[in-house]
Write a protein that holds these residues in place. Structure first.
Motif, PDB file in Angstrom:
ATOM      1  N   SER A 136     -21.917  18.263 -27.547  1.00  0.00           N
ATOM      2  CA  SER A 136     -21.789  19.142 -26.302  1.00  0.00           C
ATOM      3  C   SER A 136     -21.882  20.354 -26.378  1.00  0.00           C
ATOM      4  N   LEU A 137     -23.248  21.264 -26.654  1.00  0.00           N
ATOM      5  CA  LEU A 137     -22.862  22.582 -26.758  1.00  0.00           C
ATOM      6  C   LEU A 137     -21.312  23.523 -26.220  1.00  0.00           C
ATOM      7  N   ASP A 138     -20.390  22.789 -24.911  1.00  0.00           N
ATOM      8  CA  ASP A 138     -19.314  22.677 -24.708  1.00  0.00           C
ATOM      9  C   ASP A 138     -18.631  22.959 -25.714  1.00  0.00           C
ATOM     10  N   GLU A 139     -18.658  21.431 -26.071  1.00  0.00           N
ATOM     11  CA  GLU A 139     -17.766  21.232 -27.410  1.00  0.00           C
ATOM     12  C   GLU A 139     -18.046  21.325 -28.513  1.00  0.00           C
ATOM     13  N   ALA A 140     -18.979  21.797 -29.074  1.00  0.00           N
ATOM     14  CA  ALA A 140     -19.382  22.712 -29.916  1.00  0.00           C
ATOM     15  C   ALA A 140     -18.569  23.762 -30.577  1.00  0.00           C
ATOM     16  N   LYS A 141     -18.660  24.674 -29.017  1.00  0.00           N
ATOM     17  CA  LYS A 141     -18.370  25.813 -28.444  1.00  0.00           C
ATOM     18  C   LYS A 141     -16.754  25.968 -28.878  1.00  0.00           C
ATOM     19  N   ASP A 142     -15.937  24.392 -28.911  1.00  0.00           N
ATOM     20  CA  ASP A 142     -14.767  24.077 -29.197  1.00  0.00           C
ATOM     21  C   ASP A 142     -14.283  24.167 -30.991  1.00  0.00           C
ATOM     22  N   ILE A 143     -15.663  23.781 -31.543  1.00  0.00           N
ATOM     23  CA  ILE A 143     -14.928  23.437 -33.090  1.00  0.00           C
ATOM     24  C   ILE A 143     -14.384  24.837 -34.106  1.00  0.00           C
ATOM     25  N   SER A 144     -12.535  24.992 -34.292  1.00  0.00           N
ATOM     26  CA  SER A 144     -12.624  25.792 -34.738  1.00  0.00           C
ATOM     27  C   SER A 144     -12.391  25.816 -36.190  1.00  0.00           C
ATOM     28  N   LYS A 145     -12.169  26.869 -36.666  1.00  0.00           N
ATOM     29  CA  LYS A 145     -11.583  27.022 -37.790  1.00  0.00           C
ATOM     30  C   LYS A 145     -10.833  26.324 -39.185  1.00  0.00           C
ATOM     31  N   ASP A 146     -10.104  25.636 -37.899  1.00  0.00           N
ATOM     32  CA  ASP A 146      -8.656  24.859 -38.792  1.00  0.00           C
ATOM     33  C   ASP A 146     -10.192  23.469 -38.502  1.00  0.00           C
ATOM     34  N   ASP A 147     -10.505  23.350 -37.472  1.00  0.00           N
ATOM     35  CA  ASP A 147     -11.298  22.112 -37.732  1.00  0.00           C
ATOM     36  C   ASP A 147     -12.287  22.086 -39.162  1.00  0.00           C
ATOM     37  N   ILE A 148     -12.767  23.065 -39.440  1.00  0.00           N
ATOM     38  CA  ILE A 148     -13.817  23.249 -40.809  1.00  0.00           C
ATOM     39  C   ILE A 148     -12.522  23.378 -41.560  1.00  0.00           C
ATOM     40  N   LEU A 149     -11.330  23.969 -41.922  1.00  0.00           N
ATOM     41  CA  LEU A 149     -10.660  23.217 -42.829  1.00  0.00           C
ATOM     42  C   LEU A 149     -10.407  22.192 -43.577  1.00  0.00           C
ATOM     43  N   ASP A 150     -10.116  21.201 -42.149  1.00  0.00           N
ATOM     44  CA  ASP A 150      -9.670  19.758 -41.926  1.00  0.00           C
ATOM     45  C   ASP A 150     -10.656  19.154 -42.671  1.00  0.00           C
ATOM     46  N   LEU A 151     -11.904  19.281 -42.396  1.00  0.00           N
ATOM     47  CA  LEU A 151     -13.349  19.197 -43.238  1.00  0.00           C
ATOM     48  C   LEU A 151     -13.512  19.481 -44.562  1.00  0.00           C
ATOM     49  N   LEU A 152     -13.346  20.979 -45.047  1.00  0.00           N
ATOM     50  CA  LEU A 152     -13.573  20.578 -46.888  1.00  0.00           C
ATOM     51  C   LEU A 152     -11.772  20.287 -46.952  1.00  0.00           C
ATOM     52  N   GLY A 153     -10.700  20.115 -47.010  1.00  0.00           N
ATOM     53  CA  GLY A 153      -9.320  19.558 -47.383  1.00  0.00           C
ATOM     54  C   GLY A 153      -9.180  20.232 -48.214  1.00  0.00           C
ATOM     55  N   ILE A 154      -9.267  21.584 -48.437  1.00  0.00           N
ATOM     56  CA  ILE A 154      -8.579  22.188 -50.173  1.00  0.00           C
ATOM     57  C   ILE A 154      -7.902  23.547 -49.363  1.00  0.00           C
ATOM     58  N   GLU A 155      -7.148  24.636 -50.460  1.00  0.00           N
ATOM     59  CA  GLU A 155      -6.614  25.092 -49.096  1.00  0.00           C
ATOM     60  C   GLU A 155      -7.766  26.769 -50.202  1.00  0.00           C
ATOM     61  N   LEU A 156      -8.092  27.638 -49.416  1.00  0.00           N
ATOM     62  CA  LEU A 156      -9.263  28.628 -49.473  1.00  0.00           C
ATOM     63  C   LEU A 156      -8.330  29.844 -49.554  1.00  0.00           C
ATOM     64  N   GLY A 157      -8.425  30.729 -49.648  1.00  0.00           N
ATOM     65  CA  GLY A 157      -7.898  32.518 -50.136  1.00  0.00           C
ATOM     66  C   GLY A 157      -9.059  32.840 -49.247  1.00  0.00           C
ATOM     67  N   PRO A 158      -8.243  34.008 -48.671  1.00  0.00           N
ATOM     68  CA  PRO A 158      -9.720  35.047 -48.327  1.00  0.00           C
ATOM     69  C   PRO A 158     -10.608  35.473 -48.013  1.00  0.00           C
TER      70      PRO A 158
END
Ligand code: ZN
Length: 133
Positions: A80-102
């Motif tokens: 849902s659109l509300d669920e999309a609003k709740d996707i966080s930075k950490d969710d993206i980092l979990d999907l990518l699964g690697i350490e990232l610099g700034p």
């Protein structure tokens, strides 16, 4: 484990599953990451219950920006659109699964910023980094 994620990023970059555009669409937004030259556009179709039924991205830039967009699109279809609003930075980092610099973090989060700006109905150029903090 890190290598597996790196392979996934390269694969998504070379063979994106959700690249394209949707016309007509219900939501479309685009933005750039000037630090790296990344550009992402996201198109969504949303049904009468507020569920994202179709989604696609287009753009160019580095492998992190494009792979994260492809993974994000996969995640958002059926939400849902509300669920999309709740996707966080950490969710993206979990999907990518690697350490990232700034600097790479900006690349990784561009697609989420575009998605959220679109879902919140912001005007062109109004997307801010606060959306993904
Ligand atoms: Zn980049």
């Amino acid at each position: 484990m890190d290598d597996l994620y790196r392979e996934q990023i390269i694969d998504r970059y070379k063979n994106p599953r959700h690249r394209g555009s949707l016309a007509p669409n219900d939501i479309s937004y685009q933005d750039d990451n000037p630090l790296c030259g990344d550009h992402i556009q996201i198109d969504l179709r949303v049904n009468s219950e507020g569920i994202i039924t179709e989604a696609a991205f287009d753009g160019q830039g580095c492998s992190i920006s494009q792979a994260s967009a492809d993974l994000l699109i996969e995640t958002v279809i059926g939400k849902s659109l509300d669920e999309a609003k709740d996707i966080s930075k950490d969710d993206i980092l979990d999907l990518l699964g690697i350490e990232l610099g700034p600097v790479r973090l900006k690349c990784a989060l561009l697609s989420l910023k575009v998605l959220k700006a679109g879902v919140y109905g912001l005007g062109a150029g109004e997307a801010s980094d606060e959306l993904v903090e």
